[in-house]
Design a protein around this motif. Structure first.
Motif, PDB file in Angstrom:
ATOM      1  N   GLY A  64       0.989  -0.981  -0.284  1.00 41.04           N
ATOM      2  CA  GLY A  64       0.002   0.112   0.323  1.00 41.04           C
ATOM      3  C   GLY A  64       0.854   1.504   0.246  1.00 41.04           C
ATOM      4  N   PHE A  65       0.266   2.679  -0.234  1.00 42.80           N
ATOM      5  CA  PHE A  65       1.432   3.302  -0.113  1.00 42.80           C
ATOM      6  C   PHE A  65       0.036   4.880   0.378  1.00 42.80           C
ATOM      7  N   ILE A  66       0.705   5.955   0.085  1.00 43.43           N
ATOM      8  CA  ILE A  66       0.009   6.863   0.799  1.00 43.43           C
ATOM      9  C   ILE A  66       1.129   8.193  -0.594  1.00 43.43           C
ATOM     10  N   VAL A  67      -0.028   8.385  -1.424  1.00 42.13           N
ATOM     11  CA  VAL A  67       0.631   9.910  -2.591  1.00 42.13           C
ATOM     12  C   VAL A  67       1.654  10.579  -1.654  1.00 42.13           C
ATOM     13  N   LEU A  68       1.212  11.809  -0.520  1.00 36.97           N
ATOM     14  CA  LEU A  68       2.439  12.469   0.216  1.00 36.97           C
ATOM     15  C   LEU A  68       3.513  12.052   0.846  1.00 36.97           C
ATOM     16  N   ASP A  69       3.726  10.907   0.147  1.00 39.84           N
ATOM     17  CA  ASP A  69       5.261  10.457   0.642  1.00 39.84           C
ATOM     18  C   ASP A  69       6.380  11.020  -0.606  1.00 39.84           C
ATOM     19  N   TRP A  70       5.668  11.361  -1.569  1.00 43.03           N
ATOM     20  CA  TRP A  70       6.322  12.092  -2.873  1.00 43.03           C
ATOM     21  C   TRP A  70       5.997  13.791  -2.786  1.00 43.03           C
ATOM     22  N   VAL A  71       5.749  14.022  -2.051  1.00 42.96           N
ATOM     23  CA  VAL A  71       4.809  15.489  -1.667  1.00 42.96           C
ATOM     24  C   VAL A  71       6.578  16.194  -3.074  1.00 42.96           C
ATOM     25  N   SER A  72       7.812  16.002  -2.701  1.00 40.04           N
ATOM     26  CA  SER A  72       8.441  16.754  -2.919  1.00 40.04           C
ATOM     27  C   SER A  72       8.981  16.867  -4.293  1.00 40.04           C
ATOM     28  N   GLU A  73       8.248  15.783  -4.986  1.00 34.85           N
ATOM     29  CA  GLU A  73       8.551  15.591  -6.611  1.00 34.85           C
ATOM     30  C   GLU A  73       7.295  15.777  -7.578  1.00 34.85           C
ATOM     31  N   TYR A  74       6.287  16.432  -7.165  1.00 35.80           N
ATOM     32  CA  TYR A  74       4.930  16.416  -8.078  1.00 35.80           C
ATOM     33  C   TYR A  74       5.254  17.386  -8.750  1.00 35.80           C
ATOM     34  N   PRO A  75       6.088  18.355  -8.596  1.00 36.79           N
ATOM     35  CA  PRO A  75       6.394  19.316  -9.809  1.00 36.79           C
ATOM     36  C   PRO A  75       6.987  18.407 -11.032  1.00 36.79           C
ATOM     37  N   MET A  76       8.185  18.287 -10.404  1.00 36.14           N
ATOM     38  CA  MET A  76       8.776  17.171 -11.279  1.00 36.14           C
ATOM     39  C   MET A  76       7.475  15.693 -11.950  1.00 36.14           C
ATOM     40  N   ALA A  77       7.217  15.564 -11.839  1.00 36.24           N
ATOM     41  CA  ALA A  77       5.626  14.633 -12.034  1.00 36.24           C
ATOM     42  C   ALA A  77       4.239  15.133 -13.018  1.00 36.24           C
ATOM     43  N   ARG A  78       4.048  16.921 -12.245  1.00 37.06           N
ATOM     44  CA  ARG A  78       2.737  17.764 -13.299  1.00 37.06           C
ATOM     45  C   ARG A  78       3.931  17.596 -14.365  1.00 37.06           C
ATOM     46  N   ARG A  79       5.303  18.037 -14.358  1.00 34.97           N
ATOM     47  CA  ARG A  79       5.612  18.713 -15.702  1.00 34.97           C
ATOM     48  C   ARG A  79       5.585  17.502 -16.538  1.00 34.97           C
ATOM     49  N   ARG A  80       6.275  16.305 -16.216  1.00 38.22           N
ATOM     50  CA  ARG A  80       5.528  15.218 -16.762  1.00 38.22           C
ATOM     51  C   ARG A  80       4.008  15.109 -17.442  1.00 38.22           C
ATOM     52  N   MET A  81       3.481  15.248 -16.845  1.00 43.13           N
ATOM     53  CA  MET A  81       2.192  14.454 -17.378  1.00 43.13           C
ATOM     54  C   MET A  81       1.853  15.329 -17.738  1.00 43.13           C
ATOM     55  N   ALA A  82       1.552  17.089 -17.730  1.00 42.07           N
ATOM     56  CA  ALA A  82       1.115  18.315 -18.678  1.00 42.07           C
ATOM     57  C   ALA A  82       1.924  18.117 -19.904  1.00 42.07           C
ATOM     58  N   ALA A  83       3.302  17.540 -20.452  1.00 46.14           N
ATOM     59  CA  ALA A  83       3.787  17.433 -21.256  1.00 46.14           C
ATOM     60  C   ALA A  83       2.831  16.228 -22.134  1.00 46.14           C
ATOM     61  N   TRP A  84       2.403  15.367 -21.678  1.00 46.28           N
ATOM     62  CA  TRP A  84       2.337  13.916 -21.781  1.00 46.28           C
ATOM     63  C   TRP A  84       0.655  14.356 -22.337  1.00 46.28           C
ATOM     64  N   ILE A  85      -0.190  15.041 -21.836  1.00 44.26           N
ATOM     65  CA  ILE A  85      -1.840  15.639 -22.122  1.00 44.26           C
ATOM     66  C   ILE A  85      -1.171  16.212 -23.300  1.00 44.26           C
ATOM     67  N   ARG A  86      -0.663  17.407 -23.690  1.00 48.59           N
ATOM     68  CA  ARG A  86      -0.259  18.148 -24.951  1.00 48.59           C
ATOM     69  C   ARG A  86       0.100  17.556 -26.068  1.00 48.59           C
ATOM     70  N   GLU A  87       0.988  16.300 -25.874  1.00 49.84           N
ATOM     71  CA  GLU A  87       0.542  15.480 -26.617  1.00 49.84           C
ATOM     72  C   GLU A  87       0.026  14.258 -26.996  1.00 49.84           C
ATOM     73  N   GLY A  88      -1.335  14.242 -25.818  1.00 47.25           N
ATOM     74  CA  GLY A  88      -2.473  13.178 -26.362  1.00 47.25           C
ATOM     75  C   GLY A  88      -1.953  11.918 -25.946  1.00 47.25           C
ATOM     76  N   ARG A  89      -1.218  11.677 -25.200  1.00 44.57           N
ATOM     77  CA  ARG A  89      -1.057  10.831 -24.459  1.00 44.57           C
ATOM     78  C   ARG A  89      -1.912  10.353 -23.784  1.00 44.57           C
ATOM     79  N   VAL A  90      -2.037  11.065 -23.030  1.00 44.68           N
ATOM     80  CA  VAL A  90      -3.129  10.579 -21.811  1.00 44.68           C
ATOM     81  C   VAL A  90      -3.989  12.270 -22.284  1.00 44.68           C
ATOM     82  N   ARG A  91      -5.435  11.364 -21.903  1.00 44.52           N
ATOM     83  CA  ARG A  91      -6.218  11.739 -22.097  1.00 44.52           C
ATOM     84  C   ARG A  91      -7.270  11.664 -20.968  1.00 44.52           C
ATOM     85  N   THR A  92      -8.005  13.121 -20.120  1.00 47.91           N
ATOM     86  CA  THR A  92      -8.665  12.863 -18.863  1.00 47.91           C
ATOM     87  C   THR A  92     -10.317  12.882 -19.578  1.00 47.91           C
ATOM     88  N   ARG A  93     -11.212  12.880 -18.496  1.00 48.12           N
ATOM     89  CA  ARG A  93     -12.656  13.678 -18.942  1.00 48.12           C
ATOM     90  C   ARG A  93     -12.451  13.914 -17.138  1.00 48.12           C
TER      91      ARG A  93
END
Length: 338
Positions: A278-307
């Protein structure tokens, strides 16, 4: 404070603890109170959007201990997007759009240090979903706990939810074959046709264990579980050698109104030399900015779609949360306050 906006606002309070049962209307109380002027370091916000997650029921129950305990009469906790109406904080000006966990209230007065400015208003609601805790849960839960490798078979329960749908898409980016378990034909079509899953299992119409055997003949390398209960048990029965079982959530606990029985097939972890964590995502809060940048790039590239599943009206906040436990939402559950 300015005369151009109200002197009072509405808040939803916790009125009861839903321990051991589903949510009901009487668990919440709608009150009207004065808007408090900001003190040094504080801002007053106008709430535009609220985001909803199954964990909020656990916060009402004081289950888990990883967030501050709640009391009867507290403002219902939750994340939102708002605009600054008045500021006594040097980093925020009137008109700034911010994200934070400021609860179910129309004009909250909150500490500015607890807020994050949103630089791109067009991506504002994404901060409650794919670029917020929901997306970070999918990102770190899969990549850090599940550790997928190209060619792995990944099975995601709750696959049409805000977290599960992103997990499956990140797994595809990692080169995996992905099977999602969801409730209903519409949700199953969405995760295959729009999110790119390789296959879907409709737990409402199909035998999950039999279909897992058909779709995963060599076993499951990574299980990402949002549900628990019987479906987790079915997935454990089909794990591959050295599988990684990621325990993210257990929405069946909320649906059943009690803790489900432990998985009958946990001994498969021994036979297959597998791990379950099991895990709690707060364990990686210091790494959120990096993950957000990667996720935003995937959204712009159409590799991640959301609803986004959008409801309207502050008065409907409790019913909007209940939608999660009835399986009524498709994608991230949001409420447009007004």
């Amino acid at each position: 404070m300015a005369d151009t906006w109200p002197r009072t606002h509405r808040q939803w309070l916790i009125a009861d603890r839903p321990n051991g049962r589903p949510l009901k209307d009487s668990d919440f109380e709608l009150v009207t109170r004065d808007i408090r002027a900001p003190e040094a370091g504080e801002v007053v916000l106008r709430t535009h959007w609220l985001g909803f997650d199954p964990a909020q029921k656990g916060w009402m129950e004081n289950v888990g201990g990883y967030v501050a305990a709640t009391n009867i009469g507290d403002v219902m906790p939750g994340s939102g997007i708002g605009s600054v109406m008045a500021s006594e904080h040097p980093k925020f000006a009137v008109g700034d759009i911010v994200a934070g966990r400021f609860g179910w209230q129309e004009f909250p007065t909150v500490a500015g240090d607890e807020l994050e400015r949103i630089s791109d208003p067009e991506m504002a609601t994404a901060r409650l979903g794919v670029l917020g805790t929901t997306g970070m849960t999918a990102y770190f839960g899969l990549l850090r706990v599940g550790k997928p490798q190209a060619g792995d078979t990944v099975v995601v329960s709750g696959a049409a939810g805000a977290t599960g749908s992103v997990v499956g898409q990140i797994a595809k980016i990692a080169g995996c074959r992905v099977v999602g378990i969801a409730g209903g034909a519409e949700k199953c079509r969405w995760i295959v046709d729009e999110c790119g899953f390789d296959a879907a299992i409709d737990y409402k119409a199909e035998n999950v264990r039999d279909r897992l055997g058909e779709l995963c003949p060599d076993g499951i390398d990574v299980v990402f579980d949002n549900v628990g209960g019987v479906i987790l048990n079915d997935m454990l029965a089909k794990i591959a050698m050295h599988a990684r079982v990621v325990i993210c959530g257990g929405i069946s606990r909320y649906t059943l109104g009690k803790m489900p029985a432990g998985p009958e097939n946990y001994f498969n972890l021994i036979f297959m030399r597998a791990t379950m964590q099991g895990f709690i995502v707060l364990d990686w809060v210091s790494e959120y900015p990096m993950a957000r940048r990667r996720m935003a790039a995937w959204i712009r590239e159409g590799r991640v779609r959301t609803r986004e599943d959008v409801q309207e009206g502050f008065e409907n906040a409790p019913r909007t949360l209940m939608r999660l436990f009835a399986g009524e939402n498709l994608g991230k559950q949001l409420l447009q306050v007004g």
